[in-house]
Design a protein around this motif. Structure first.
Motif, PDB file in Angstrom:
ATOM      1  N   TRP A 210       7.303   0.687   9.611  1.00  0.00           N
ATOM      2  CA  TRP A 210       6.888   0.270   8.265  1.00  0.00           C
ATOM      3  C   TRP A 210       8.120  -0.099   7.432  1.00  0.00           C
ATOM      4  N   SER A 211       9.135   0.760   7.444  1.00  0.00           N
ATOM      5  CA  SER A 211      10.359   0.497   6.688  1.00  0.00           C
ATOM      6  C   SER A 211      11.074  -0.757   7.202  1.00  0.00           C
ATOM      7  N   MET A 212      11.069  -0.923   8.521  1.00  0.00           N
ATOM      8  CA  MET A 212      11.735  -2.079   9.116  1.00  0.00           C
ATOM      9  C   MET A 212      11.066  -3.376   8.682  1.00  0.00           C
ATOM     10  N   ILE A 213       9.739  -3.390   8.664  1.00  0.00           N
ATOM     11  CA  ILE A 213       9.004  -4.600   8.280  1.00  0.00           C
ATOM     12  C   ILE A 213       9.183  -4.886   6.787  1.00  0.00           C
ATOM     13  N   SER A 217      10.694  -8.301   5.830  1.00  0.00           N
ATOM     14  CA  SER A 217       9.627  -9.149   5.253  1.00  0.00           C
ATOM     15  C   SER A 217       8.952 -10.008   6.313  1.00  0.00           C
ATOM     16  N   ALA A 218       8.813  -9.462   7.508  1.00  0.00           N
ATOM     17  CA  ALA A 218       8.145 -10.193   8.590  1.00  0.00           C
ATOM     18  C   ALA A 218       7.609  -9.192   9.610  1.00  0.00           C
ATOM     19  N   ASN A 258      -0.153   0.029  -3.763  1.00  0.00           N
ATOM     20  CA  ASN A 258      -0.730   1.338  -4.084  1.00  0.00           C
ATOM     21  C   ASN A 258      -0.551   2.328  -2.933  1.00  0.00           C
ATOM     22  N   VAL A 259      -0.568   1.817  -1.683  1.00  0.00           N
ATOM     23  CA  VAL A 259      -0.306   2.687  -0.529  1.00  0.00           C
ATOM     24  C   VAL A 259       1.098   3.273  -0.631  1.00  0.00           C
ATOM     25  N   MET A 260       2.036   2.465  -1.049  1.00  0.00           N
ATOM     26  CA  MET A 260       3.425   2.913  -1.179  1.00  0.00           C
ATOM     27  C   MET A 260       3.546   4.007  -2.241  1.00  0.00           C
ATOM     28  N   ILE A 261       2.813   3.842  -3.340  1.00  0.00           N
ATOM     29  CA  ILE A 261       2.834   4.859  -4.382  1.00  0.00           C
ATOM     30  C   ILE A 261       2.184   6.153  -3.866  1.00  0.00           C
ATOM     31  N   MET A 262       1.023   6.016  -3.220  1.00  0.00           N
ATOM     32  CA  MET A 262       0.306   7.187  -2.696  1.00  0.00           C
ATOM     33  C   MET A 262       1.133   7.927  -1.647  1.00  0.00           C
TER      34      MET A 262
END
Length: 266
Positions: A210-213, A217-218, A258-262
């Motif tokens: 997730w962090s890598m993508i 940005s791809a 919102n997923v990132m905030i959660m």
């Protein structure tokens, strides 16, 4: 909705990963999205607003609770004029410091802590609105619990290796080096972390991808398979969907703010 991150002091770095302050002052918000497990444990203090787990039936979360590593995403709703302060911690250290058996959580997303010190902190956070004040309160609590004298043990060592090694760690080889039987070590690892080492590694690998993508940005499945140490693309998609609840191709095409905030993802 505003989200601010803060780093811990040098004293608390062996335990705390980050502090998160989520605010929606003057906003009557209603947001529902996924909390993706990271392998860390969290102490959550909601001084105002409401939060709930969106399952059947709906589960209303208390004002203060603890979240431990879980192998699946959970749909969370946050509502009203929110003021939430979250302390993200290394699970193995937090459980030892507070004398907790995280295996008792089983598959529960949260548990309200009965620790008297945390109950007092819950009350203090209502009056202290500034993040710096709240950090000082929680770090004083950890200091009084003996964090400054904390000595990492074998469980902490393996936990850190997995968290820092993208989940691609030869777990069995490391366990063999410790002066404990593998069965004894597995049992105590689950008590301290809430899940076994292999499950933790699977969660960490998904979070690393997730962090890598986000950084690149791809979405390149071949790179994801290689970087995550998966057998093939099918293996990657299976693990990702099991943990996140969505396929990677769908997840990274939709709005995940919102997923990132959660999930406390920076």
């Amino acid at each position: 909705m505003k989200l601010d991150y803060y780093k811990p002091s040098d004293l608390c770095q062996p335990l705390v990963i980050q502090y998160e302050h989520v605010q929606a002052e003057g906003e009557n918000i209603s947001v529902i999205d996924r909390h993706i497990p990271s392998g860390y444990a969290s102490l959550v203090f909601n001084s105002s607003g409401r939060a709930a787990i969106h399952e059947e039936p709906l589960i209303h979360l208390p004002q203060h609770f603890m979240v431990v590593p879980l192998f699946r995403a959970v749909n969370i709703g946050i509502y009203e004029d929110l003021d939430s302060f979250i302390i993200t911690c290394k699970a193995s250290v937090l459980s030892k410091l507070l004398s907790l058996n995280l295996s008792s959580f089983k598959n529960d997303f949260y548990r309200r802590s009965e620790n008297d010190g945390l109950k007092i902190i819950e009350q203090k956070f209502i009056d202290k609105k500034l993040a710096t004040d709240r950090i000082a309160i929680i770090e004083q609590f950890f200091h009084e619990k003996g964090l400054s004298d904390y000595v990492p043990d074998e469980i902490d060592i393996l936990y850190n290796l997995i968290m820092e090694g993208r989940g691609c760690v030869p777990i069995a080889q490391h366990v063999e080096q410790f002066d404990q039987s593998p069965r004894y070590f597995r049992q105590h690892f689950i008590e301290r972390v809430g899940i076994n080492a292999k499950t933790l590694a699977r969660i960490v690998r998904v979070n690393y991808l997730w962090s890598m993508i986000m950084k690149n940005s791809a979405t390149d499945f071949q790179d994801m398979v290689f970087e995550g140490g998966y057998f093939d693309q099918a293996h990657l998609i299976h693990d990702f969907k099991k943990i996140v609840g969505e396929s990677p191709s769908y997840f990274f095409k939709r709005n995940i703010d919102n997923v990132m905030i959660m999930s406390g993802k920076m």
